[in-house]
Design a protein around this motif. Sequence first.
Motif, mmCIF file in Angstrom:
data_model
loop_
_atom_site.group_PDB
_atom_site.id
_atom_site.type_symbol
_atom_site.label_atom_id
_atom_site.label_comp_id
_atom_site.label_asym_id
_atom_site.label_seq_id
_atom_site.Cartn_x
_atom_site.Cartn_y
_atom_site.Cartn_z
ATOM 1 N N LEU A 39 0.788 -1.235 0.000
ATOM 2 C CA LEU A 39 0.000 0.000 0.000
ATOM 3 C C LEU A 39 0.820 1.285 0.000
ATOM 4 C CD1 LEU A 39 -2.881 -1.007 2.435
ATOM 5 C CD2 LEU A 39 -2.898 -0.941 -0.073
ATOM 6 N N ILE A 40 1.918 1.319 0.732
ATOM 7 C CA ILE A 40 2.660 2.584 0.848
ATOM 8 C C ILE A 40 3.292 2.994 -0.482
ATOM 9 C CG2 ILE A 40 4.617 3.710 1.974
ATOM 10 C CD1 ILE A 40 3.627 2.278 4.575
ATOM 11 N N PRO A 41 4.074 2.130 -1.154
ATOM 12 C CA PRO A 41 4.590 2.560 -2.456
ATOM 13 C C PRO A 41 3.493 2.709 -3.511
ATOM 14 C CG PRO A 41 5.453 0.387 -1.895
ATOM 15 C CD PRO A 41 4.639 0.846 -0.742
ATOM 16 N N ALA A 42 2.422 1.929 -3.392
ATOM 17 C CA ALA A 42 1.303 2.093 -4.334
ATOM 18 C C ALA A 42 0.754 3.508 -4.234
ATOM 19 C CB ALA A 42 0.208 1.066 -4.058
ATOM 20 N N TRP A 43 0.614 4.009 -3.012
ATOM 21 C CA TRP A 43 0.111 5.370 -2.810
ATOM 22 C C TRP A 43 1.070 6.407 -3.398
ATOM 23 C CZ3 TRP A 43 -4.326 7.548 -1.952
ATOM 24 C CH2 TRP A 43 -4.355 8.892 -1.627
ATOM 25 N N VAL A 44 2.365 6.197 -3.203
ATOM 26 C CA VAL A 44 3.368 7.131 -3.738
ATOM 27 C C VAL A 44 3.271 7.189 -5.266
ATOM 28 C CG1 VAL A 44 5.858 7.516 -4.049
ATOM 29 C CG2 VAL A 44 4.966 6.860 -1.798
ATOM 30 N N PHE A 45 3.233 6.020 -5.915
ATOM 31 C CA PHE A 45 3.203 5.994 -7.373
ATOM 32 C C PHE A 45 1.848 6.444 -7.918
ATOM 33 C CE2 PHE A 45 7.168 3.901 -6.845
ATOM 34 C CZ PHE A 45 7.858 4.137 -8.018
ATOM 35 N N TRP A 46 0.758 6.145 -7.214
ATOM 36 C CA TRP A 46 -0.566 6.627 -7.638
ATOM 37 C C TRP A 46 -0.606 8.149 -7.570
ATOM 38 C CZ3 TRP A 46 -4.711 5.307 -10.236
ATOM 39 C CH2 TRP A 46 -5.868 6.091 -10.111
ATOM 40 N N SER A 47 -0.100 8.720 -6.491
ATOM 41 C CA SER A 47 -0.070 10.176 -6.331
ATOM 42 C C SER A 47 0.753 10.816 -7.438
ATOM 43 C CB SER A 47 0.500 10.555 -4.961
ATOM 44 O OG SER A 47 -0.316 10.048 -3.941
ATOM 45 N N SER A 48 1.884 10.222 -7.756
ATOM 46 C CA SER A 48 2.720 10.728 -8.841
ATOM 47 C C SER A 48 1.988 10.633 -10.176
ATOM 48 C CB SER A 48 4.027 9.945 -8.902
ATOM 49 O OG SER A 48 4.795 10.349 -10.005
ATOM 50 N N ALA A 49 1.313 9.517 -10.400
ATOM 51 C CA ALA A 49 0.567 9.325 -11.657
ATOM 52 C C ALA A 49 -0.510 10.385 -11.822
ATOM 53 C CB ALA A 49 -0.055 7.925 -11.683
ATOM 54 N N ARG A 50 -1.201 10.704 -10.752
ATOM 55 C CA ARG A 50 -2.296 11.668 -10.824
ATOM 56 C C ARG A 50 -1.794 13.080 -11.136
ATOM 57 N NH1 ARG A 50 -5.658 9.981 -12.919
ATOM 58 N NH2 ARG A 50 -7.062 11.606 -12.225
ATOM 59 N N THR A 51 -0.549 13.397 -10.786
ATOM 60 C CA THR A 51 -0.016 14.721 -11.128
ATOM 61 C C THR A 51 0.346 14.817 -12.603
ATOM 62 O OG1 THR A 51 2.305 14.179 -10.669
ATOM 63 C CG2 THR A 51 0.972 14.987 -8.808
ATOM 64 N N LYS A 52 0.443 13.691 -13.278
ATOM 65 C CA LYS A 52 0.866 13.674 -14.680
ATOM 66 C C LYS A 52 -0.283 13.821 -15.664
ATOM 67 C CE LYS A 52 5.093 10.950 -14.176
ATOM 68 N NZ LYS A 52 5.262 11.036 -12.751
ATOM 69 N N VAL A 53 -1.511 13.806 -15.171
ATOM 70 C CA VAL A 53 -2.658 13.870 -16.081
ATOM 71 C C VAL A 53 -3.575 15.035 -15.741
ATOM 72 C CG1 VAL A 53 -2.650 11.399 -16.610
ATOM 73 C CG2 VAL A 53 -3.977 12.223 -14.683
ATOM 74 N N ASN A 54 -4.321 15.408 -16.762
ATOM 75 C CA ASN A 54 -5.382 16.393 -16.622
ATOM 76 C C ASN A 54 -6.611 15.737 -17.231
ATOM 77 O OD1 ASN A 54 -6.950 18.611 -16.331
ATOM 78 N ND2 ASN A 54 -5.818 19.906 -17.785
ATOM 79 N N GLY A 55 -7.452 15.182 -16.385
ATOM 80 C CA GLY A 55 -8.566 14.370 -16.889
ATOM 81 C C GLY A 55 -8.018 13.075 -17.436
ATOM 82 N N PHE A 56 -8.286 12.803 -18.723
ATOM 83 C CA PHE A 56 -7.771 11.597 -19.360
ATOM 84 C C PHE A 56 -6.598 11.896 -20.293
ATOM 85 C CE2 PHE A 56 -11.991 10.166 -18.107
ATOM 86 C CZ PHE A 56 -11.660 8.955 -17.505
ATOM 87 N N ALA A 57 -6.113 13.134 -20.257
ATOM 88 C CA ALA A 57 -4.995 13.525 -21.115
ATOM 89 C C ALA A 57 -3.749 13.773 -20.268
ATOM 90 C CB ALA A 57 -5.346 14.795 -21.876
ATOM 91 N N ILE A 58 -2.615 13.558 -20.876
ATOM 92 C CA ILE A 58 -1.359 13.861 -20.188
ATOM 93 C C ILE A 58 -1.232 15.374 -20.082
ATOM 94 C CG2 ILE A 58 1.149 13.710 -20.331
ATOM 95 C CD1 ILE A 58 0.826 10.932 -21.467
ATOM 96 N N ALA A 59 -0.923 15.836 -18.894
ATOM 97 C CA ALA A 59 -0.853 17.271 -18.614
ATOM 98 C C ALA A 59 0.331 17.914 -19.343
ATOM 99 C CB ALA A 59 -0.728 17.500 -17.109
ATOM 100 N N ASP A 60 0.161 19.188 -19.684
ATOM 101 C CA ASP A 60 1.247 19.937 -20.336
ATOM 102 C C ASP A 60 2.503 19.940 -19.474
ATOM 103 O OD1 ASP A 60 -0.368 20.497 -22.494
ATOM 104 O OD2 ASP A 60 -0.970 22.484 -21.741
ATOM 105 N N SER A 61 2.317 20.016 -18.157
ATOM 106 C CA SER A 61 3.468 20.020 -17.246
ATOM 107 C C SER A 61 4.254 18.716 -17.323
ATOM 108 C CB SER A 61 3.014 20.276 -15.810
ATOM 109 O OG SER A 61 2.088 19.276 -15.406
ATOM 110 N N THR A 62 3.581 17.618 -17.611
ATOM 111 C CA THR A 62 4.258 16.326 -17.736
ATOM 112 C C THR A 62 5.157 16.313 -18.964
ATOM 113 O OG1 THR A 62 2.424 15.208 -16.647
ATOM 114 C CG2 THR A 62 3.905 13.822 -17.948
ATOM 115 N N TRP A 63 4.629 16.813 -20.090
ATOM 116 C CA TRP A 63 5.458 16.887 -21.300
ATOM 117 C C TRP A 63 6.708 17.724 -21.029
ATOM 118 C CZ3 TRP A 63 3.924 13.199 -24.153
ATOM 119 C CH2 TRP A 63 2.579 12.937 -24.398
ATOM 120 N N TRP A 64 6.527 18.866 -20.340
ATOM 121 C CA TRP A 64 7.651 19.744 -20.038
ATOM 122 C C TRP A 64 8.663 19.036 -19.134
ATOM 123 C CZ3 TRP A 64 10.261 21.773 -15.976
ATOM 124 C CH2 TRP A 64 11.132 22.820 -16.259
ATOM 125 N N LEU A 65 8.175 18.367 -18.079
ATOM 126 C CA LEU A 65 9.074 17.666 -17.151
ATOM 127 C C LEU A 65 9.934 16.631 -17.867
ATOM 128 C CD1 LEU A 65 6.903 16.953 -13.982
ATOM 129 C CD2 LEU A 65 9.014 18.267 -14.084
#
Length: 154
Positions: A39-65
Motif C-alpha cells: 500500500l505505501i509505495p502504491a500510494w506514492v506511485f498513484w499520487s505521482s501518476a495523478r499529477t501527470k494527467v489532466n482528466g484523461f490527457a497527459i498534462a502539459d506540465s508532464t510533457w515539459w518535465l
Amino acid sequence: MTTRPYGAQALGRISHLIVAGNAIAGRLPWSVPALLALLIPAWVFWSSARTKVNGFAIADSTWWLFKNEYALPLIAAAAAVLATLAEHVFSVALALGIVTRASAADLLGMTAVIQIFVYPSAWVTHGLWATCFLALVAKGPGALSLDRLPRLDR
C-alpha cells in the motif's frame, strides 16, 4: 556453587530478552508487513501518476518535465506516456495485490531508472521503495491480496 559476575548476569538477562523478543516478532505473519509494502509505495506511485494527467490527457506540465527536468529530449514523449500509464496500472495492481510480483518488479525497474538517470541524489527514498518491491518480489503479497483468491500466489 559459583556465581557469575554481575556483568555476565546482566548480559545473560539481556540475551534472554532479545531471544524472547525475537520469538514474539517471529510470530508476526508476513501478511502484515506485506500489506504495508503493497500500500505505501502504491500510494506514492498513484499520487505521482495523478499529477501527470489532466482528466484523461497527459498534462502539459508532464510533457515539459520529461523534456526539460528529466532531460529526455529524444524519448520524452514515449517516456511520458509509458511512465504515466505504468504508474497508474502498477500502483492499482499493487494496492489490490493482483499480479503483485510482476507489478513490484516493474516498479522496481522504474525506480532504478529514476534513481540512475533522473534523481541520483534521492537514493534514500528510492532505496526504501526498492526494499518494498524486492520484498514483494521475493516473498509475494501475503494472505491479504487478490493474488491469493485464484491461487496465483501461495
